[in-house]
Design an enzyme around this catalytic site. Structure first.
Site, mmCIF file in Angstrom:
data_model
loop_
_atom_site.group_PDB
_atom_site.id
_atom_site.type_symbol
_atom_site.label_atom_id
_atom_site.label_comp_id
_atom_site.label_asym_id
_atom_site.label_seq_id
_atom_site.Cartn_x
_atom_site.Cartn_y
_atom_site.Cartn_z
ATOM 1 N N CYS A 176 0.853 -1.199 0.000
ATOM 2 C CA CYS A 176 0.000 0.000 0.000
ATOM 3 C C CYS A 176 0.882 1.239 0.000
ATOM 4 O O CYS A 176 0.579 2.247 -0.631
ATOM 5 C CB CYS A 176 -0.893 0.038 1.237
ATOM 6 S SG CYS A 176 -1.920 -1.408 1.480
ATOM 7 N N HIS A 180 0.927 5.153 -1.428
ATOM 8 C CA HIS A 180 0.335 6.038 -0.415
ATOM 9 C C HIS A 180 1.244 6.257 0.781
ATOM 10 O O HIS A 180 0.761 6.484 1.884
ATOM 11 C CB HIS A 180 -1.013 5.483 0.041
ATOM 12 C CG HIS A 180 -2.058 5.476 -1.046
ATOM 13 N ND1 HIS A 180 -2.653 6.628 -1.503
ATOM 14 C CD2 HIS A 180 -2.597 4.464 -1.764
ATOM 15 C CE1 HIS A 180 -3.523 6.321 -2.455
ATOM 16 N NE2 HIS A 180 -3.500 5.016 -2.642
ATOM 17 N N ARG A 224 -13.232 0.021 -2.412
ATOM 18 C CA ARG A 224 -12.043 0.833 -2.693
ATOM 19 C C ARG A 224 -10.779 0.035 -2.387
ATOM 20 O O ARG A 224 -9.834 0.018 -3.163
ATOM 21 C CB ARG A 224 -12.073 2.116 -1.848
ATOM 22 C CG ARG A 224 -10.880 3.018 -2.103
ATOM 23 C CD ARG A 224 -10.966 3.619 -3.502
ATOM 24 N NE ARG A 224 -9.717 4.182 -3.993
ATOM 25 C CZ ARG A 224 -8.781 3.509 -4.661
ATOM 26 N NH1 ARG A 224 -8.951 2.215 -4.918
ATOM 27 N NH2 ARG A 224 -7.705 4.102 -5.093
ATOM 28 N N CYS A 228 -7.631 -1.344 -4.728
ATOM 29 C CA CYS A 228 -6.217 -1.087 -4.409
ATOM 30 C C CYS A 228 -5.424 -2.391 -4.481
ATOM 31 O O CYS A 228 -4.333 -2.420 -5.050
ATOM 32 C CB CYS A 228 -6.079 -0.505 -3.005
ATOM 33 S SG CYS A 228 -6.100 1.293 -2.980
#
Lengths: 267, 216
Positions: A176, A180, A224, A228
């Site tokens: 992730c 991000h 969502r 991802c």
């Protein structure tokens, strides 16, 4: 000679402004597009449907969800969203909005949560959950995130969520954090919120659920996260699986104090 | 869900024990493995074995936003460097036009892609890098590659003088860990994401003086 230097100076300025103008027009166009869209968020339609679904007697037991406890007591919807995920005594689990709704749909209405978990997004009861999360999140619009961290299980979920966030694997070695984990980065023209800290009001965690203009659908946080993981080239995360809830705790606690604009509007 | 419940009980016990005996806190590493293992399923070409971490990914994950200890990073880099295979025919550059198509193409390896064959994969370059002046829809996760060859003094990529840059670039694309243990870039050659021909096209995009990367 003086004229020549002036000409060169003017030419240099012109060249750099042309470059700037090109950059600016691209980001301006996007900002304009967003402003245009914000004029009417189709999420409103999902909200209205969600409120209706909350009050409607449904399922094998023909009962409404009005006695569902989202963390602030049976039937309390206002303010519940900005405190989720949290620990629930009756299930002994940390739950996000969607896993909590599954619990209520099972215990109050008699639905089989396993069947709903295996229903694709946007179909059957999954489509209904998308309307419910639109309405429930809207009831906390403008409120500030304040997830509880008092229970051991909530603290453990945060720690595990953080480790899952940095978990690198798959054919691209992504986590992730690959997208991000830093401020001010983007993929193509898409800005990426830094979810290791609080990216601010209405950004990142504070912007979902959202209406997706590109697909014409209302996406909850579960959908969502699912996308991802798809883009991370990971295998498929189970709906409301431990890892998705733990990531919700990590991002939600990091977003403490941020204002929720959900359901937001997304490209 | 039972997995997380068990972990919480174990964690609570560990914390309680910690107070008495000063033993370390909960074993989050074990909990994490258990959680990851129980949360995912196979979908299309994306099987759960993709979650298995090699030592490098485990070390880089553990370091979170920092870097692993020096000894670990140099071991990772050394091993990566050994994995690199130079092109079989000794030619490093293909067609930059094909390279540009690959750079634009962000597809590949997700559960909605039909195969893991290199021909079905893009290079994904523009997701993270600026490549040409004309294309403004580029990402910024990686450094700009505009003027990549030009800035490095590559006038004739075939020349002996250009050799070190050419080999460095090939190595970086082949296995990005060779120079940066926790690089954010995929290992295109090492993991078979792109074949030799495709990598040569990307090399041409970066190093050919005629390519839009270097020509304007």
């Amino acid at each position: 000679m003086r004229t020549l230097w002036t000409l060169i100076a003017v030419a240099t300025v012109a060249v750099s402004t042309a470059g700037l103008a090109q950059q600016k027009s691209a980001s301006d166009a996007i900002a304009e597009y967003r402003a245009m869209l914000a004029d009417g968020n189709p999420a409103d339609l999902f909200e209205a449907k969600g409120e209706e679904l909350w009050k409607q007697k449904r399922g094998p037991k023909n009962v409404s969800l009005e006695q569902c406890n989202l963390g602030k007591g049976a039937g309390v919807v206002k303010g519940a969203f900005v405190e989720l995920p949290r620990w629930f005594a009756d299930t002994g689990r940390v739950q996000d909005l969607e896993s909590r709704l599954l619990t209520c749909m099972e215990t109050l209405q008699g639905f089989d949560s396993k069947v709903i978990i295996n229903t694709p997004f946007g179909k059957g009861e999954q489509a209904k959950i998308e309307s419910l999360v639109a309405w429930i999140s809207a009831e906390s619009k403008g409120m500030h995130f304040n997830l509880p961290q008092a229970h051991t299980a909530e603290k453990t979920a945060y720690e595990l969520g953080k480790r899952a966030f940095y978990y690198r694997a798959g054919p691209y070695d992504f986590s992730c954090a690959s997208c991000h984990g830093q401020e001010g980065k983007r993929i193509r023209l898409q800005d990426l919120p830094d979810l290791t800290k609080n990216p601010g009001d209405g950004v990142g965690f504070a912007a979902w659920p959202a209406y997706r203009v590109s697909s014409g659908e209302l996406w909850g946080m579960q959908r969502r996260l699912n996308d991802c993981f798809r883009q991370q080239r990971f295998p498929y995360p189970g709906y409301t699986s431990d890892v998705t809830v733990a990531l919700g705790v990590y991002m939600g606690v990091n977003a403490k104090g941020a204002e929720s604009i959900a359901p937001a509007l997304k490209r | 869900m039972n997995a997380l419940k068990t972990m919480v009980i174990v964690a609570a016990a560990a914390i309680a024990a910690g107070c008495a005996s000063m033993s370390p806190g909960p074993d989050y590493r074990a909990f994490l493995q258990q959680m990851m293992g129980s949360s995912f399923r196979d979908e299309g070409i994306a099987k759960i074995d993709r979650l298995k971490q090699d030592e490098a990914n485990a070390a880089c994950s553990e370091a979170q936003s920092g870097t692993p200890p020096e000894a670990v990073t140099s071991a990772i880099q050394e091993q990566a460097l050994k994995s690199v295979r130079m092109p079989k025919d000794g030619k490093f550059l293909g067609d930059w036009r094909e390279g540009e198509k690959l750079a634009q193409n962000g597809r590949g390896m997700t559960w909605t892609d039909k195969s893991a064959e290199p021909r079905d994969n893009g290079g994904n370059c523009l997701n993270c890098h600026q490549v040409t002046k004309e294309e403004i829809a580029y990402g910024t996760i990686g450094p700009s590659l505009y003027h990549y060859g030009k800035d490095r003094g590559v006038v004739d990529p075939q020349s002996e003088m250009s050799r070190p840059i050419v080999e460095y670039t090939w190595t970086k694309i082949y296995n990005s860990r060779s120079y940066n243990a926790c690089s954010g870039m995929p290992r295109f050659g090492h993991l078979g994401l792109l074949d030799e021909t495709q990598m040569k096209h990307l090399m041409a995009l970066l190093l050919d003086p005629q390519s839009p990367v270097n020509s304007n």
